[in-house]
Motif scaffolding. Structure first.
Motif, mmCIF file in Angstrom:
data_model
loop_
_atom_site.group_PDB
_atom_site.id
_atom_site.type_symbol
_atom_site.label_atom_id
_atom_site.label_comp_id
_atom_site.label_asym_id
_atom_site.label_seq_id
_atom_site.Cartn_x
_atom_site.Cartn_y
_atom_site.Cartn_z
ATOM 1 N N CYS A 1 35.020 11.371 -9.066
ATOM 2 C CA CYS A 1 36.124 12.250 -9.445
ATOM 3 C C CYS A 1 36.324 13.342 -8.389
ATOM 4 O O CYS A 1 36.185 14.532 -8.648
ATOM 5 C CB CYS A 1 35.887 12.864 -10.828
ATOM 6 N N THR A 2 36.650 12.922 -7.178
ATOM 7 C CA THR A 2 36.742 13.839 -6.043
ATOM 8 C C THR A 2 38.043 14.639 -5.997
ATOM 9 O O THR A 2 38.136 15.608 -5.245
ATOM 10 C CB THR A 2 36.600 13.052 -4.715
ATOM 11 N N GLY A 3 39.009 14.287 -6.799
ATOM 12 C CA GLY A 3 40.317 14.936 -6.764
ATOM 13 C C GLY A 3 40.308 16.446 -6.869
ATOM 14 O O GLY A 3 41.035 17.127 -6.133
#
Length: 149
Positions: free
Chosen positions: A136-138
């Protein structure tokens, strides 16, 4: 005034996130005259993290001023139980980093620490970044803006 608005946002997000008991993300339809809009309703975990971001945005200003007027939000402990979106799930990595984050966030509020307030605050935020680098790098760019340089 900013403090009041930020507190209201945090409390609102945390209250509304507590009402979510389904695992799936939802949309609701809003009708405005003749137009219909599908509005995204995040998971309990997503809403909790948005609340954490809003709180830490306020906390950043307090740390920069050198005076913390808030306390560790017990709602943050819901990170251990909040329901994820359908495409995500709790795993060992998340459990590890979320535990470390809670510990680091609590240290920000300790009055007798030999570690500077800014360093303690940045340590907590860096744990968020480290965890988000695994999945979940966003949100990472948004989280990085919380750091005090």
């Amino acid at each position: 005034m900013f403090k009041s608005i930020a507190c209201l946002v945090v409390v609102s997000v945390l209250i509304f996130s507590c009402n979510s008991s389904e695992k799936t993300e939802k949309t609701i339809t809003v009708v405005d005259g003749k137009d219909r809009y599908d509005v995204y309703q995040g998971s309990e975990m997503a809403n909790l993290m948005r609340g954490m971001h809003a709180f830490n945005l306020q906390l950043k200003e307090e740390v920069k001023s050198g005076k913390i007027t808030t306390e560790f939000p017990e709602e943050f402990l819901k990170i251990h139980t909040a329901i994820f979106s359908e495409s995500k799930s709790r795993n060992q990595t998340f459990d590890h980093y979320s535990g470390k984050f809670v510990e680091a966030q609590k240290l920000v509020f300790e009055k007798d620490s030999v570690v500077s307030l800014t360093e303690r605050y940045n340590n907590a935020i860096n744990l968020c970044i480290t965890c988000h680098q695994t999945e979940c790098t966003g949100p990472i760019p948004k989280i990085k803006k919380l750091l005090i340089k």
